[in-house]
Design a protein around this motif. Structure first.
Motif, PDB file in Angstrom:
ATOM      1  N   ASN A 186       6.647  -2.031   9.403  1.00 10.88           N
ATOM      2  CA  ASN A 186       6.499  -2.296   7.963  1.00 10.88           C
ATOM      3  C   ASN A 186       6.281  -1.027   7.156  1.00 10.88           C
ATOM      4  O   ASN A 186       5.832  -1.094   6.014  1.00 10.88           O
ATOM      5  CB  ASN A 186       5.320  -3.243   7.718  1.00 10.88           C
ATOM      6  CG  ASN A 186       5.554  -4.622   8.290  1.00 10.88           C
ATOM      7  OD1 ASN A 186       6.694  -5.037   8.488  1.00 10.88           O
ATOM      8  ND2 ASN A 186       4.483  -5.332   8.592  1.00 10.88           N
ATOM      9  N   VAL A 187       6.580   0.125   7.751  1.00 10.97           N
ATOM     10  CA  VAL A 187       6.344   1.389   7.063  1.00 10.97           C
ATOM     11  C   VAL A 187       7.662   1.968   6.555  1.00 10.97           C
ATOM     12  O   VAL A 187       8.637   2.081   7.309  1.00 10.97           O
ATOM     13  CB  VAL A 187       5.670   2.422   7.995  1.00 10.97           C
ATOM     14  CG1 VAL A 187       5.413   3.732   7.230  1.00 10.97           C
ATOM     15  CG2 VAL A 187       4.375   1.869   8.560  1.00 10.97           C
ATOM     16  N   GLN A 188       7.688   2.317   5.263  1.00 11.31           N
ATOM     17  CA  GLN A 188       8.817   3.047   4.695  1.00 11.31           C
ATOM     18  C   GLN A 188       8.435   4.523   4.640  1.00 11.31           C
ATOM     19  O   GLN A 188       7.415   4.880   4.052  1.00 11.31           O
ATOM     20  CB  GLN A 188       9.125   2.558   3.272  1.00 11.31           C
ATOM     21  CG  GLN A 188       9.496   1.084   3.184  1.00 11.31           C
ATOM     22  CD  GLN A 188       9.848   0.689   1.758  1.00 11.31           C
ATOM     23  OE1 GLN A 188      10.721   1.292   1.137  1.00 11.31           O
ATOM     24  NE2 GLN A 188       9.161  -0.313   1.226  1.00 11.31           N
TER      25      GLN A 188
ATOM     26  N   ALA B 211       0.675  -5.613   6.213  1.00  7.46           N
ATOM     27  CA  ALA B 211       0.885  -5.010   4.899  1.00  7.46           C
ATOM     28  C   ALA B 211       2.223  -4.283   4.834  1.00  7.46           C
ATOM     29  O   ALA B 211       2.808  -3.914   5.855  1.00  7.46           O
ATOM     30  CB  ALA B 211      -0.257  -4.047   4.583  1.00  7.46           C
ATOM     31  N   ASP B 212       2.687  -4.098   3.610  1.00  6.63           N
ATOM     32  CA  ASP B 212       3.930  -3.362   3.336  1.00  6.63           C
ATOM     33  C   ASP B 212       3.530  -1.935   2.948  1.00  6.63           C
ATOM     34  O   ASP B 212       2.903  -1.728   1.920  1.00  6.63           O
ATOM     35  CB  ASP B 212       4.670  -4.068   2.199  1.00  6.63           C
ATOM     36  CG  ASP B 212       5.955  -3.361   1.782  1.00  6.63           C
ATOM     37  OD1 ASP B 212       6.088  -2.148   2.029  1.00  6.63           O
ATOM     38  OD2 ASP B 212       6.819  -4.012   1.182  1.00  6.63           O
ATOM     39  N   TYR B 213       3.891  -0.966   3.793  1.00  7.94           N
ATOM     40  CA  TYR B 213       3.465   0.423   3.582  1.00  7.94           C
ATOM     41  C   TYR B 213       4.623   1.283   3.084  1.00  7.94           C
ATOM     42  O   TYR B 213       5.734   1.213   3.600  1.00  7.94           O
ATOM     43  CB  TYR B 213       2.941   1.028   4.890  1.00  7.94           C
ATOM     44  CG  TYR B 213       1.677   0.389   5.413  1.00  7.94           C
ATOM     45  CD1 TYR B 213       0.431   0.838   5.004  1.00  7.94           C
ATOM     46  CD2 TYR B 213       1.735  -0.672   6.321  1.00  7.94           C
ATOM     47  CE1 TYR B 213      -0.739   0.251   5.479  1.00  7.94           C
ATOM     48  CE2 TYR B 213       0.575  -1.259   6.808  1.00  7.94           C
ATOM     49  CZ  TYR B 213      -0.658  -0.802   6.383  1.00  7.94           C
ATOM     50  OH  TYR B 213      -1.803  -1.375   6.860  1.00  7.94           O
TER      51      TYR B 213
ATOM     52  N   LEU C  93       0.834  -1.197   0.000  1.00  5.92           N
ATOM     53  CA  LEU C  93       0.000   0.000   0.000  1.00  5.92           C
ATOM     54  C   LEU C  93       0.871   1.249   0.000  1.00  5.92           C
ATOM     55  O   LEU C  93       1.911   1.285   0.660  1.00  5.92           O
ATOM     56  CB  LEU C  93      -0.900   0.023   1.232  1.00  5.92           C
ATOM     57  CG  LEU C  93      -2.137  -0.881   1.203  1.00  5.92           C
ATOM     58  CD1 LEU C  93      -2.700  -1.051   2.609  1.00  5.92           C
ATOM     59  CD2 LEU C  93      -3.206  -0.307   0.277  1.00  5.92           C
ATOM     60  N   MET C  94       0.425   2.262  -0.723  1.00  7.20           N
ATOM     61  CA  MET C  94       1.037   3.586  -0.652  1.00  7.20           C
ATOM     62  C   MET C  94       0.033   4.499   0.046  1.00  7.20           C
ATOM     63  O   MET C  94      -1.130   4.558  -0.337  1.00  7.20           O
ATOM     64  CB  MET C  94       1.376   4.129  -2.039  1.00  7.20           C
ATOM     65  CG  MET C  94       2.025   5.512  -2.001  1.00  7.20           C
ATOM     66  SD  MET C  94       2.525   6.124  -3.642  1.00  7.20           S
ATOM     67  CE  MET C  94       4.033   5.171  -3.891  1.00  7.20           C
ATOM     68  N   VAL C  95       0.500   5.192   1.085  1.00 10.94           N
ATOM     69  CA  VAL C  95      -0.368   6.017   1.927  1.00 10.94           C
ATOM     70  C   VAL C  95       0.184   7.437   1.962  1.00 10.94           C
ATOM     71  O   VAL C  95       1.405   7.633   1.955  1.00 10.94           O
ATOM     72  CB  VAL C  95      -0.463   5.429   3.348  1.00 10.94           C
ATOM     73  CG1 VAL C  95      -1.453   6.210   4.190  1.00 10.94           C
ATOM     74  CG2 VAL C  95      -0.873   3.956   3.292  1.00 10.94           C
ATOM     75  N   PHE C  96      -0.717   8.431   2.042  1.00  8.80           N
ATOM     76  CA  PHE C  96      -0.291   9.817   1.897  1.00  8.80           C
ATOM     77  C   PHE C  96      -0.584  10.703   3.105  1.00  8.80           C
ATOM     78  O   PHE C  96      -0.306  11.892   3.058  1.00  8.80           O
ATOM     79  CB  PHE C  96      -0.946  10.429   0.658  1.00  8.80           C
ATOM     80  CG  PHE C  96      -0.349   9.952  -0.632  1.00  8.80           C
ATOM     81  CD1 PHE C  96       0.520  10.755  -1.360  1.00  8.80           C
ATOM     82  CD2 PHE C  96      -0.640   8.695  -1.117  1.00  8.80           C
ATOM     83  CE1 PHE C  96       1.079  10.314  -2.549  1.00  8.80           C
ATOM     84  CE2 PHE C  96      -0.092   8.242  -2.306  1.00  8.80           C
ATOM     85  CZ  PHE C  96       0.780   9.059  -3.023  1.00  8.80           C
ATOM     86  N   SER C  97      -1.127  10.159   4.165  1.00 14.03           N
ATOM     87  CA  SER C  97      -1.366  10.981   5.347  1.00 14.03           C
ATOM     88  C   SER C  97      -1.215  10.127   6.594  1.00 14.03           C
ATOM     89  O   SER C  97      -1.457   8.907   6.571  1.00 14.03           O
ATOM     90  CB  SER C  97      -2.764  11.612   5.320  1.00 14.03           C
ATOM     91  OG  SER C  97      -3.758  10.642   5.576  1.00 14.03           O
ATOM     92  N   ALA C  98      -0.838  10.786   7.687  1.00 11.93           N
ATOM     93  CA  ALA C  98      -0.708  10.088   8.960  1.00 11.93           C
ATOM     94  C   ALA C  98      -2.059   9.532   9.397  1.00 11.93           C
ATOM     95  O   ALA C  98      -2.147   8.413   9.919  1.00 11.93           O
ATOM     96  CB  ALA C  98      -0.142  11.043  10.015  1.00 11.93           C
TER      97      ALA C  98
END
Length: 416
Positions: A148-150, A121-123, A103-108
């Motif tokens: 798991n967050v980059q 999941a791989d973030y 997943l690509m995420v754009f906000s906290a």
């Protein structure tokens, strides 16, 4: 006046009049096609006579299959862009259909909503957050939840600030370095600065987990092929810098693309994964040649509140008839429930926003010709220009299965 002058002048007037008539807008308009008539009927039977976001599940499934065929053939894993599909069940459908846990995420805020639901999941963060937001996620979700967050890093300063927060909280930092591949929206553009950042991260015991470049400018350039080749050169240079620092590239995420360009990457890329979000529902801003096989699968449905057979101009009523004669597409007026969305009228065909009344988020006026015969309670459909924030404006999403509204999918909480 001499006879010759009279005829010349008269001929000029006739020519001018003929030329003006050529500029007269053509009369347009048609009632709902079978598709939209069936969709309107399903909404009526479901009692959804209010502004509603609808997703056509059959079209969504077909888009997922087409996108998966492309990335599977290219051997490219796909990362799903959460901001473009901000509903847990919508994300579930796309992730399952793509066989992906990336997943690509754009906000906290959205990350905090997704972490408990998908802890494995791989973030990858799609934009560099303020340092305080980085700290807030750790403090709210807990140290174990962010493993798991980059985190996207775009400057040496942000790197040093993130390193300080990570050390203060005793968590490892997975740093994905944003590189400028031609969009010029930020990120490392200077090779020397990138090399220095890599060296600094290694010295601070931060893990260089990836590179991320975004290239939506490519299809809009005079020479898209040349622009795409330049983005690939930027990736190659950045990869070379990581290799020079003795980093194992096979263990590093090299993220590229987006909906406008993922199929270019599928034909050849140095990235080892691509990101796609909007293409699954294909809003209007994504009518690219490379996406021609995908179908729009999301619409705004809203009822007509008031209908006018002869739409008058306030304060200029005597001029209304002249306007209608010139542009027959202004004869009828339809005031809808809500409005001023990032969307364009889709059905009935020929509807347009009023150029004289302007936009309104309350009872927006759409005009049309006498070929469009709508009454209060009838449904108008609009096609979103984008998804993202727009999907969060209507409450639960109505899911159309081809015959009925089969499900209701809640959206994620509103976030920027």
């Amino acid at each position: 006046m001499k006879r010759r002058t009279f005829f010349i002048g008269g001929g000029a007037l006739i020519a001018a009049g003929a030329g003006a008539m050529l500029l007269r807008p053509a009369e347009e308009g048609a009632m709902h096609s079978d598709y939209f008539r069936n969709l309107a009927g399903a909404l009526g039977r479901a009692g959804l006579n209010r502004p509603t976001l609808v997703i056509d599940r059959q079209r969504l499934v077909a888009n997922i299959a087409a996108i998966r065929q492309s990335v599977d053939k290219a051997g490219l894993p796909l990362r799903v862009v959460a901001k473009s599909l901000p509903s847990p069940k919508l994300l579930d459908a796309v992730l399952a259909g793509m066989g992906s846990d990336r997943l690509m995420v754009f906000s906290a805020e959205m990350l905090l909503q997704l972490l408990p639901a998908r802890p494995q999941a791989d973030y990858l963060m799609g934009k560099p957050l303020p340092t305080s937001e980085y700290a807030r996620v750790i403090d709210t979700a807990g140290k174990d939840a962010v493993g798991n967050v980059q985190w996207l890093i775009d400057t040496p300063l942000r790197l040093s600030e993130y390193v300080a927060v990570a050390k203060a909280r005793g968590v490892p930092l997975n740093a994905s370095l944003e590189i400028d591949v031609g969009l010029h929206r930020g990120g490392f553009a200077d090779p020397g600065e990138l090399a220095a950042a890599v060296k600094s991260a290694i010295a601070a015991n931060a893990k260089i987990s990836g590179l991320m470049g975004y290239d939506p400018h490519v299809p809009k350039m005079p020479s898209p092929d040349k622009a795409y080749a330049a983005t690939q050169d930027a990736y190659k240079n950045a990869i070379g810098i990581l290799k020079a620092a003795d980093l194992d590239i096979s263990a590093i995420t090299v993220n590229g693309a987006g909906s406008p360009t993922f199929r270019r990457h599928c034909k050849g890329t140095v990235a080892n994964e691509v990101s796609v979000g909007s293409a699954f529902v294909k809003p209007g801003d994504f009518d690219y040649e490379d996406l021609a096989d995908l179908a729009p699968s999301a619409f705004i449905a809203t009822p007509v509140l008031k209908a006018s057979g002869d739409q008058q101009l306030p304060g200029l009523e005597p001029l209304s008839s002249a306007l209608h004669w010139w542009d027959r597409n202004t004869e009828r007026g339809f005031y809808i429930h809500g409005g001023h969305w990032l969307a364009k009228p889709a059905s009935p065909e020929g509807l347009q926003y009023s150029k004289l009344f302007g936009r309104s988020s309350n009872q927006e006026l759409l005009t049309g010709s006498r070929k469009i015969d709508l009454k209060p309670g009838d449904i108008i459909f609009l096609r979103p220009d984008q998804s993202e924030a727009l999907f969060l404006q209507f409450g639960d999403i109505a899911v159309f299965d081809g015959e009925e509204i089969a499900e209701s999918w809640p959206t994620l909480p509103v976030s920027a």
